[in-house]
Design a protein around this motif. Sequence first.
Motif, PDB file in Angstrom:
ATOM      1  N   UNK A  74       0.804  -1.222   0.000  1.00  0.00           N
ATOM      2  CA  UNK A  74       0.000   0.000   0.000  1.00  0.00           C
ATOM      3  C   UNK A  74       0.839   1.275   0.000  1.00  0.00           C
ATOM      4  N   UNK A  75       1.919   1.309   0.774  1.00  0.00           N
ATOM      5  CA  UNK A  75       2.755   2.501   0.782  1.00  0.00           C
ATOM      6  C   UNK A  75       3.447   2.708  -0.551  1.00  0.00           C
ATOM      7  N   UNK A  76       4.030   1.633  -1.086  1.00  0.00           N
ATOM      8  CA  UNK A  76       4.723   1.713  -2.370  1.00  0.00           C
ATOM      9  C   UNK A  76       3.755   2.040  -3.500  1.00  0.00           C
ATOM     10  N   UNK A  77       2.572   1.458  -3.458  1.00  0.00           N
ATOM     11  CA  UNK A  77       1.570   1.727  -4.481  1.00  0.00           C
ATOM     12  C   UNK A  77       1.072   3.163  -4.389  1.00  0.00           C
ATOM     13  N   UNK A  78       0.986   3.685  -3.171  1.00  0.00           N
ATOM     14  CA  UNK A  78       0.540   5.063  -2.968  1.00  0.00           C
ATOM     15  C   UNK A  78       1.511   6.062  -3.567  1.00  0.00           C
ATOM     16  N   UNK A  79       2.806   5.810  -3.417  1.00  0.00           N
ATOM     17  CA  UNK A  79       3.789   6.742  -3.964  1.00  0.00           C
ATOM     18  C   UNK A  79       3.971   6.530  -5.460  1.00  0.00           C
ATOM     19  N   UNK A  80       3.628   5.352  -5.970  1.00  0.00           N
ATOM     20  CA  UNK A  80       3.729   5.081  -7.397  1.00  0.00           C
ATOM     21  C   UNK A  80       2.712   5.881  -8.185  1.00  0.00           C
ATOM     22  N   UNK A  81       3.026   6.092  -9.460  1.00  0.00           N
ATOM     23  CA  UNK A  81       2.161   6.913 -10.291  1.00  0.00           C
ATOM     24  C   UNK A  81       1.526   6.165 -11.441  1.00  0.00           C
ATOM     25  N   UNK A  82       1.417   4.836 -11.325  1.00  0.00           N
ATOM     26  CA  UNK A  82       0.822   4.045 -12.396  1.00  0.00           C
ATOM     27  C   UNK A  82      -0.660   3.854 -12.085  1.00  0.00           C
ATOM     28  N   UNK A  83      -1.505   4.604 -12.773  1.00  0.00           N
ATOM     29  CA  UNK A  83      -2.913   4.700 -12.409  1.00  0.00           C
ATOM     30  C   UNK A  83      -3.662   3.369 -12.507  1.00  0.00           C
ATOM     31  N   UNK A  84      -3.331   2.561 -13.511  1.00  0.00           N
ATOM     32  CA  UNK A  84      -4.050   1.301 -13.674  1.00  0.00           C
ATOM     33  C   UNK A  84      -3.753   0.360 -12.504  1.00  0.00           C
ATOM     34  N   UNK A  85      -2.503   0.304 -12.078  1.00  0.00           N
ATOM     35  CA  UNK A  85      -2.152  -0.540 -10.939  1.00  0.00           C
ATOM     36  C   UNK A  85      -2.797  -0.023  -9.660  1.00  0.00           C
ATOM     37  N   UNK A  86      -2.966   1.286  -9.561  1.00  0.00           N
ATOM     38  CA  UNK A  86      -3.543   1.897  -8.367  1.00  0.00           C
ATOM     39  C   UNK A  86      -5.064   1.777  -8.314  1.00  0.00           C
ATOM     40  N   UNK A  87      -5.697   1.785  -9.470  1.00  0.00           N
ATOM     41  CA  UNK A  87      -7.134   2.013  -9.581  1.00  0.00           C
ATOM     42  C   UNK A  87      -8.010   1.202  -8.624  1.00  0.00           C
ATOM     43  N   UNK A  88      -7.861  -0.129  -8.537  1.00  0.00           N
ATOM     44  CA  UNK A  88      -8.781  -0.874  -7.664  1.00  0.00           C
ATOM     45  C   UNK A  88      -8.626  -0.538  -6.182  1.00  0.00           C
ATOM     46  N   UNK A  89      -7.470   0.037  -5.834  1.00  0.00           N
ATOM     47  CA  UNK A  89      -7.149   0.218  -4.420  1.00  0.00           C
ATOM     48  C   UNK A  89      -7.145   1.679  -3.986  1.00  0.00           C
ATOM     49  N   UNK A  90      -7.553   2.583  -4.880  1.00  0.00           N
ATOM     50  CA  UNK A  90      -7.516   4.011  -4.565  1.00  0.00           C
ATOM     51  C   UNK A  90      -8.167   4.353  -3.221  1.00  0.00           C
ATOM     52  N   UNK A  91      -9.309   3.743  -2.882  1.00  0.00           N
ATOM     53  CA  UNK A  91      -9.946   4.133  -1.614  1.00  0.00           C
ATOM     54  C   UNK A  91      -9.125   3.806  -0.370  1.00  0.00           C
ATOM     55  N   UNK A  92      -8.144   2.903  -0.498  1.00  0.00           N
ATOM     56  CA  UNK A  92      -7.358   2.547   0.691  1.00  0.00           C
ATOM     57  C   UNK A  92      -5.906   2.999   0.588  1.00  0.00           C
ATOM     58  N   UNK A  93      -5.575   3.778  -0.461  1.00  0.00           N
ATOM     59  CA  UNK A  93      -4.220   4.283  -0.594  1.00  0.00           C
ATOM     60  C   UNK A  93      -4.046   5.580   0.185  1.00  0.00           C
ATOM     61  N   UNK A  94      -2.807   5.824   0.606  1.00  0.00           N
ATOM     62  CA  UNK A  94      -2.482   7.083   1.272  1.00  0.00           C
ATOM     63  C   UNK A  94      -2.624   8.228   0.272  1.00  0.00           C
ATOM     64  N   UNK A  95      -2.948   9.403   0.783  1.00  0.00           N
ATOM     65  CA  UNK A  95      -3.181  10.571  -0.076  1.00  0.00           C
ATOM     66  C   UNK A  95      -2.079  11.618   0.077  1.00  0.00           C
TER      67      UNK A  95
END
Length: 458
Positions: free
Chosen positions: A147-168
């Motif tokens: 979650x932390x690594x995905x939050x700082x990453x900028x690849x929208x497709x990889x992030x998309x399903x998890x956006x509600x639980x990613x850090x902002x």
Amino acid sequence: MTKSETVTHSSVLHRDTRFVPKKAIGGKGSYIFLEDGTKFLDSTGGAAVSCLGHGHEEVSQAVIDQINKLPYCHTAFFGTEASEELATFLTESTGGKLSKLLVVNSGSEAVEAALKLARQYFVELPTPQLQRSRFIARKPSYHGVTLGALSVGGHMIRREPFEPILATNSSHVSPCYPYRGKKAGESDADYVARLAAELDAEFQRVGPENVCAFIAEPVVGAALGAVPALPGYFPAMKAICEKYGALFILDEIMCGMGRCGTLHAWEQEDVVPDIQTIGKGLGGGYAPVSGILISEKVVGALDKGTGVFRHGQTYQGHPIACAAALAVQKVIKRDNLLENVRNMGKYLEERLRGSLEQHPYVGDIRGKGLFWGIEFVKDKETKEPFSPDKGVAFLIQETGLKPEYGVSLYAANGTVDCMKGDHIILAPPYNISKEEIDIIVDTAVKVLDVVFAKVSAD
């Protein structure tokens, strides 16, 4: 895994629940042997991992010796000779510029540790800067799946399903991507200056006093397909970090540990990071291992503060992982394989450009050392990408997996805007030969001919 595989029962949660991949039953050198008799040329080292190829007896023996000596102990209680030797080897390889090593298991874990350490650095300062909680990264970067690594990453497709639980607390600026980022008539220096101004503006937008760190890959891996930065780019980025007191983190999970021709990719960029993540080529796949190398500035803040990095994992500093990594790194150094990476990298570039630069659907060929990407376009003049529903990159990967070709071509899409765009990566072992490079390139050309005959006919 190919989509043509017959579905059979498996209790493994495979990457695609509807298909079961062929079984790999052995490997030697640059080849993996499959259960159906295919001799498969691993020209991507899996995911740029197998830097010494497969079945390296010396490394395997080092792992066996460590298992027989001591397979595990908890780092809250004990240290090991393997971890101490590895840390000494790697910190000395930086000329002492980075003074400590933390060993974990995967690239995502290394990035998580780096982010937490960056935050704790500001907490531990004599006058704590507790407001620093933000990170700036790049589009469409990929730094890991946790979650932390995905939050700082900028690849929208990889992030998309998890956006509600990613850090902002992360934001993103443009990558250094000359093929698509440079304006007509713009010089390299002007492009770098524009990117530096964009980063500076982002610091100002979020409040420079709030930023922990800027994080980037020296050569972008899966997200863009082996895109190196232009000369002067990283010194400009680091200067902005220093201007505002933020840390400078380089993610070398994929591009480091010799992959680009020097042990650390930053050695070619005239910068030194405050924190560096390493993995993949660190242990060459002989054990799950990754880590972070840390500057004395960051270590000193902890030393003068609590003295404790508040981040611990059961398997950190695992003796088997450390022994595998140390053995791999000793072989690379003893056998002068970084020179082979540079020499064979030049030959690979020559072969790729000679064979594919005029290909009607090849837009760009880029990379460093033995880390090369090929971007595909529908129109070379306009750089228009193929429609995502064509699945060009993955069709290339799947075709390469067929027994008549037997070659890995690491595919990814979303190159342009996280939705459109296709590329493949080549990342063969550091001890690869010219003859094997010829096979890789010649086979890749055959695969592309077959795929684009089909794509253009649809």
